[in-house]
Every structure is written in structure tokens, then in C-alpha cells.
Scaffold this active site. Structure first.
Site, PDB file in Angstrom:
ATOM      1  N   ASP A  79      21.377  10.363   9.354  1.00 42.73           N
ATOM      2  CA  ASP A  79      20.420   9.951  10.387  1.00 42.73           C
ATOM      3  C   ASP A  79      20.805  10.674  11.669  1.00 42.73           C
ATOM      4  OD1 ASP A  79      18.489   7.123  10.495  1.00 42.73           O
ATOM      5  OD2 ASP A  79      18.846   8.300  12.309  1.00 42.73           O
TER       6      ASP A  79
ATOM      7  N   GLU B 218       8.460   4.341  -2.523  1.00 46.23           N
ATOM      8  CA  GLU B 218       9.248   3.118  -2.662  1.00 46.23           C
ATOM      9  C   GLU B 218       8.354   1.919  -2.346  1.00 46.23           C
ATOM     10  OE1 GLU B 218      12.316   2.623  -3.913  1.00 46.23           O
ATOM     11  OE2 GLU B 218      11.511   0.616  -3.680  1.00 46.23           O
TER      12      GLU B 218
ATOM     13  N   LEU C  47      -2.841 -13.929  -1.740  1.00 47.15           N
ATOM     14  CA  LEU C  47      -4.074 -14.666  -1.449  1.00 47.15           C
ATOM     15  C   LEU C  47      -3.767 -15.838  -0.525  1.00 47.15           C
ATOM     16  CD1 LEU C  47      -6.082 -14.781  -4.803  1.00 47.15           C
ATOM     17  CD2 LEU C  47      -6.585 -13.467  -2.746  1.00 47.15           C
TER      18      LEU C  47
ATOM     19  N   ALA D 256      -3.922 -17.355   2.926  1.00 48.33           N
ATOM     20  CA  ALA D 256      -4.589 -17.149   4.217  1.00 48.33           C
ATOM     21  C   ALA D 256      -3.618 -17.442   5.349  1.00 48.33           C
ATOM     22  CB  ALA D 256      -5.797 -18.063   4.314  1.00 48.33           C
TER      23      ALA D 256
ATOM     24  N   GLY E 119       1.047  -8.384   9.113  1.00 44.12           N
ATOM     25  CA  GLY E 119       1.781  -7.625  10.127  1.00 44.12           C
ATOM     26  C   GLY E 119       2.863  -6.798   9.463  1.00 44.12           C
TER      27      GLY E 119
ATOM     28  N   CYS F 209       4.564  -1.846   7.739  1.00 44.69           N
ATOM     29  CA  CYS F 209       3.874  -1.019   6.744  1.00 44.69           C
ATOM     30  C   CYS F 209       2.365  -1.217   6.683  1.00 44.69           C
ATOM     31  CB  CYS F 209       4.464  -1.278   5.358  1.00 44.69           C
ATOM     32  SG  CYS F 209       6.163  -0.733   5.250  1.00 44.69           S
TER      33      CYS F 209
ATOM     34  N   LYS G  33       0.123   0.037   9.662  1.00 42.18           N
ATOM     35  CA  LYS G  33       0.262   1.494   9.799  1.00 42.18           C
ATOM     36  C   LYS G  33      -0.362   2.229   8.612  1.00 42.18           C
ATOM     37  CE  LYS G  33       4.480   3.012   8.455  1.00 42.18           C
ATOM     38  NZ  LYS G  33       4.399   3.939   7.329  1.00 42.18           N
TER      39      LYS G  33
ATOM     40  N   LYS H  68       7.296 -11.992   8.997  1.00 41.10           N
ATOM     41  CA  LYS H  68       7.350 -12.846   7.807  1.00 41.10           C
ATOM     42  C   LYS H  68       8.768 -13.394   7.713  1.00 41.10           C
ATOM     43  CE  LYS H  68       8.635  -9.494   4.275  1.00 41.10           C
ATOM     44  NZ  LYS H  68       8.343  -8.965   2.955  1.00 41.10           N
TER      45      LYS H  68
HETATM   46  C1  UDX Z   1       4.805  -4.303   2.161  1.00 40.00           C
HETATM   47  C2  UDX Z   1       4.531  -4.157   0.662  1.00 40.00           C
HETATM   48  O1  UDX Z   1       4.439  -5.440   0.063  1.00 40.00           O
HETATM   49  C3  UDX Z   1       5.622  -3.311   0.002  1.00 40.00           C
HETATM   50  O2  UDX Z   1       5.316  -3.114  -1.363  1.00 40.00           O
HETATM   51  C4  UDX Z   1       5.711  -1.971   0.724  1.00 40.00           C
HETATM   52  O3  UDX Z   1       6.729  -1.167   0.176  1.00 40.00           O
HETATM   53  C5  UDX Z   1       5.947  -2.176   2.201  1.00 40.00           C
HETATM   54  O4  UDX Z   1       4.915  -3.019   2.748  1.00 40.00           O
HETATM   55  P1  UDX Z   1       6.417  -5.804   3.687  1.00 40.00           P
HETATM   56  O5  UDX Z   1       5.852  -5.088   4.866  1.00 40.00           O
HETATM   57  O6  UDX Z   1       7.893  -6.002   3.605  1.00 40.00           O
HETATM   58  O7  UDX Z   1       6.007  -5.056   2.314  1.00 40.00           O
HETATM   59  O8  UDX Z   1       5.747  -7.253   3.672  1.00 40.00           O
HETATM   60  P2  UDX Z   1       4.814  -8.130   2.707  1.00 40.00           P
HETATM   61  O9  UDX Z   1       5.629  -9.173   2.072  1.00 40.00           O
HETATM   62  O10 UDX Z   1       3.985  -7.297   1.842  1.00 40.00           O
HETATM   63  O11 UDX Z   1       3.889  -8.849   3.808  1.00 40.00           O
HETATM   64  C6  UDX Z   1       3.077  -8.088   4.705  1.00 40.00           C
HETATM   65  C7  UDX Z   1       2.297  -9.004   5.617  1.00 40.00           C
HETATM   66  O12 UDX Z   1       1.273  -9.681   4.898  1.00 40.00           O
HETATM   67  C8  UDX Z   1       3.122 -10.100   6.289  1.00 40.00           C
HETATM   68  O13 UDX Z   1       2.708 -10.214   7.633  1.00 40.00           O
HETATM   69  C9  UDX Z   1       2.756 -11.361   5.515  1.00 40.00           C
HETATM   70  O14 UDX Z   1       2.873 -12.545   6.272  1.00 40.00           O
HETATM   71  C10 UDX Z   1       1.297 -11.075   5.176  1.00 40.00           C
HETATM   72  N1  UDX Z   1       0.825 -11.801   3.989  1.00 40.00           N
HETATM   73  C11 UDX Z   1       1.346 -11.540   2.773  1.00 40.00           C
HETATM   74  C12 UDX Z   1      -0.196 -12.755   4.130  1.00 40.00           C
HETATM   75  O15 UDX Z   1      -0.700 -13.004   5.237  1.00 40.00           O
HETATM   76  N2  UDX Z   1      -0.660 -13.386   3.009  1.00 40.00           N
HETATM   77  C13 UDX Z   1      -0.157 -13.136   1.768  1.00 40.00           C
HETATM   78  O16 UDX Z   1      -0.647 -13.751   0.807  1.00 40.00           O
HETATM   79  C14 UDX Z   1       0.882 -12.194   1.629  1.00 40.00           C
END
Ligand code: UDX
Length: 433
Positions: A30, A152, A254, A256, A261, A264, A267, A324
Site C-alpha cells: 500500500d 471478490e 428483502l 425494508a 449504504g 459498495c 458506488k 450496517k
Molecule cells: C456488498 C455485497 O453484499 C458484497 O457481495 C460485495 O462484495 C460488497 O458489497 P457490503 O457492502 O459489505 O457488501 O454490505 P451488505 O451486507 O450487502 O449491505 C449493503 C447495504 O444494504 C447495507 O446498508 C444494508 O443495511 C442494506 N440492506 C441489506 C438492506 O437495507 N436490506 C437488506 O435486506 C439487505
């Protein structure tokens, strides 16, 4: 087999540690010297269950992992180089900023001495891995390298588990040799053959964007269904369960809430829309998903204000600030957005989050931070649950009732049983019910 990982963010660091766990000598690079110095001392820059233990094990015991700021030094006798640097959103047009990827590709090109596989593991728009190939081709003979796309799919909070027990390993390449080399890296995961999905580079790149965008679409969809549920007296949790029983739909993603946020989804959805635009493809579905998620925190705040007339004399307690649970990441956190919007209306915010870092508290110093949820709830006019941390499930609401000014709760993650909370004398508002 010697592996180099360039970029020590979530994907890079977790991949590096997991490859060490699979028995490979791994060097993580890095350009952030402070980060590398800390990592050399065994201090982990990310909050992620299990990462500290793997770092301690492979830095001090097996010595399979090491850290440096120099790509040149890391690449001496290396066989495989993973590019895991960030691809943030460019504000002007929402496209993925590939500056770091291309700079790293140039440096890799200057340091290839014998056959080497260069892998894009960062989430990149279709065509990027081929651009990396062209950069390297200008300096290195074709027979001395191959490029591969190997996205990934790990999630923050369960990253090591996701890496070690993936739903699939996607490998995109345009010849057999590099596909086999990369596939063999995952041999010690003991995955069945059907867990490997071998495809072209462009398809592999799109699989990652399309997967994240599809999951984001599921969330945006269920969020709007939840708005309808509220109007007609239905219950979104029953609706989600009923839908999820259909194996074609599936129960996951699913739930709500206040909107998706994190580092990932927001963006990647924007970058995928941008890729479609650049290629003259109509992606109106995803544009609507993005827009609906952008305005969701504002809609939630309007709903809260309409339900209860808070004003500049009010203080609200916000439980959970990370995007989360099981992470300390507040990037694109809907909780923070909601807190800021309430703050703009001169409503004071008391917060409690079990993991938010000191530096993030300083960056958001307009809120009052507390060391316990009970302290944060003292004398407030309402509670908002912004993030579904497990510890919030066992809060003693009878105790909170005694110290709160107005027993009102907005459960934006639907974690509480409405009847039980109401029995304690609280006014309860969930999402979509
Ligand atoms: C995500 C993808 O799941 C992962 O496969 C990828 O590699 C990177 O992006 P991550 O950003 O760690 O992972 O979080 P994720 O658990 O997917 O949740 C993303 C957002 O969705 C969170 O803000 C979460 O609160 C929201 N979410 C998720 C909901 O609002 N409802 C759901 O049912 C699931």
C-alpha cells in the site's frame, strides 16, 4: 507460489490474510506508509471479525504475510499480482475513478521479470482489465504475462467467512493457462467443481457489477413496497417472508429499511449506470433504483417529522451509525444521512454506536456521543434505531422508559416486536407496517 496484493483496503487485506491462511506466501502493498507501518506492527486498520487473529497468526507465527510500500520490492520473484485498490465514484459524472488501478498497472508493468498473472480483484467497469493488459503489453512481452478478472464478493462484517466459504469463485480470462493458475489458488477451500465459474474477462467484470446492482435493486424494490404497505395496512415483514418462500425470488435482501449504504452498493450502482451510458445502453431500471435510494433518507425524515412534531427544542437519540452492524464503516451510512437531515431542522442528536471510530466522531462532531445506549436515551424526545446491532435487541425498555422524555421509537430496521414495545408504554413506528 508467491502472491502480491496491491491495496490493503477491505478486499486487499482480507484476501491477503485468507491466501496466507490457505498456505501462500503473500506480500501486501500500500502506498499509505502509516497504514503499512501499523500493519507491520500487527495493528489492523479495519474493524472486521477474525481479521486481528489471522494477522497475528500469519505475521508472527507462520510469517506467510508481510507488508511493504514498494511494488518493486514486493514483485521480486512474484507469480501472481492482485490489484485491490479502490475505485471510488467520480463526483462529476458518477463514473468509477480508475486512476489508482492504471497507476498500479504501470508500476506492475515495470517490474515483471518472469511470467506473472495480473489479476483485477477490485470492482471494475467492463473493459478495465483489458486496459490493464494494454498498459502491461506496452512494456512486457505477451508470453511473460496474462491478465485475469477475479472479483471478490465478500461482505463487511463476515468478510473472512465469505472468502473462505464463497457462493462462487468467478474467474475471467481469455486463455486456459491463467484460469487454471488462479483456480488452483482456491484449491485448499475444497470447493466442489460447480463453485467455480470460468468465463471471459468482460463477463466476469459485469458479473460483479450486476450482482451488486441486482441486490441493491431488491432492496430499493422492497423499500418502495414497504411504503405501500404502510398506506394500505399491510406488514412488509410478512410480505417479504411470503415473497421469499418462492425459491426463484429468495428470502435474502428483502429487508425494508432506510435504504442501502456502505462502500459498495451506492458506488457500484452509479458506476454500472455510467458504463451503460457510455455504451449507449438504456439502464432506466437502475437509474430509478439509484434515485429512490438517494431520496430515501429525506423521505424517512419527512415521515418522522409528520408523525411527531419535533422542533428545535427536541433531542432524538439515534442508535447505530454504521451502515450496517459488525463493521465500524460509516461510508454512505443512511443513519448519518438521517442524523444530518434532522440536525438541519435544528433537532439535536444524541448517538450511540458500539463501533464508530474516534476519528469518525470528530468528523461528525455536530452530534452528541454517548458510551451507552441508556445514557444516549436520557431525556430525549424519541429514539431512532438506524442500524440493527445485535445488542439493541436486548435493551431494557422498561429502564429507558423511566429516563426518556417522550416514549417514542422509530424502528427503521424493524428489529422490535411492536406489541411488546407498546405494552411498555411506547409509541412505536416501524417501516412498512
Ligand atoms: C456488498 C455485497 O453484499 C458484497 O457481495 C460485495 O462484495 C460488497 O458489497 P457490503 O457492502 O459489505 O457488501 O454490505 P451488505 O451486507 O450487502 O449491505 C449493503 C447495504 O444494504 C447495507 O446498508 C444494508 O443495511 C442494506 N440492506 C441489506 C438492506 O437495507 N436490506 C437488506 O435486506 C439487505
Amino acid at each position: 507460489m508467491k502472491l502480491v496484493i496491491v491495496g490493503t483496503g477491505y478486499v486487499g487485506l482480507v484476501s491477503g490474510l485468507c491466501f496466507s491462511e490457505l498456505g501462500f506466501e503473500t506480500i501486501c502493498v500500500d502506498r499509505d506508509a502509516a497504514r503499512i507501518n501499523e500493519l507491520k506492527k500487527g495493528v489492523c486498520p479495519i474493524f472486521e471479525p477474525g481479521v486481528n487473529e489471522l494477522l497475528e497468526k500469519h505475521l508472527n507465527n507462520t510469517k506467510l504475510i508481510s507488508f511493504t510500500t514498494s511494488i518493486k520490492e514486493a514483485m521480486k520473484n512474484s507469480d501472481i499480482v492482485f490489484i485491490t485498490v479502490g475505485t471510488p465514484t467520480r463526483r462529476i459524472n458518477n463514473e468509477a475513478d480508475l486512476t489508482s488501478i492504471m497507476e498500479v498497472a504501470k508500476e506492475i508493468a515495470e517490474n515483471i521479470n518472469s511470467y506473472c498473472v495480473v489479476v483485477t480483484k477490485s470492482t471494475v467497469p467492463p473493459g478495465t482489465t483489458n486496459d490493464v493488459k494494454n498498459i502491461i503489453k506496452s512494456k512486457v512481452l505477451s508470453e511473460n504475462f496474462d491478465v485475469v478478472s477475479n472479483p471478490e464478493f465478500l461482505k463487511e462484517g463476515s468478510a473472512i467467512n465469505d472468502f473462505m466459504q464463497p457462493d462462487r469463485v468467478v474467474i475471467g480470462a481469455d486463455s486456459e493457462k491463467p484460469k487454471t493458475i488462479i483456480k488452483n489458488l482456491y484449491k485448499n477451500l475444497n470447493l466442489k467443481e460447480n463453485y467455480f465459474f470460468l468465463t471471459t474477462i468482460e463477463s466476469s467484470e459485469i458479473i460483479k457489477y450486476a450482482s451488486n446492482s441486482f441486490l441493491a435493486t431488491k432492496i430499493a424494490f422492497i423499500n418502495q413496497v414497504s411504503d405501500l404497505c404502510e398506506k394500505v395496512g399491510a406488514n412488509i415483514q410478512d410480505v417479504s417472508r411470503g415473497m421469499g418462500l418462492d425459491k426463484r425470488i429468495g428470502a435474502k435482501f428483502l429487508e425494508a429499511g432506510p435504504g442501502y449504504g456502505g462502500s459498495c452498493f451506492p458506488k457500484d450502482v452509479k458506476a454500472f449506470i455510467n458504463s451503460a451510458k457510455k455504451n449507449d445502453v438504456n439502464f432506466s431500471i437502475l437509474e430509478t433504483v439509484d434515485l429512490s435510494n438517494e431520496i430515501r433518507p429525506k423521505e424517512i425524515v419527512e415521515k418522522i417529522i409528520n408523525l411527531q412534531p419535533f422542533d428545535s427544542s427536541s433531542t432524538i437519540c439515534l442508535l447505530g451509525l454504521t451502515f450496517k452492524p459488525n463493521t465500524n464503516d460509516i461510508r454512505d451510512s443512511t443513519s448519518i444521512k438521517i442524523a444530518k437531515l434532522l440536525n438541519e431542522k435544528k433537532i439535536k442528536i444524541n448517538c450511540y454506536d458500539p463501533a464508530i471510530s474516534k476519528s469518525d466522531k470528530l468528523k461528525n462532531n455536530q452530534f452528541n456521543y454517548f458510551e451507552s445506549p441508556y445514557e444516549a436515551c436520557n431525556n430525549v424526545n424519541a429514539i431512532i434505531v438506524g442500524t440493527e446491532w445485535k445488542e439493541f435487541l436486548s435493551l431494557d425498555f422498561a429502564k429507558i422508559k423511566k429516563s426518556i422524555n417522550e416514549p417514542i421509537i422509530f424502528d427503521l430496521r424493524n428489529i422490535y416486536n411492536q406489541i411488546e414495545i407498546e405494552k411498555l408504554g411506547f409509541v412505536y413506528y416501524g417501516i412498512g407496517k
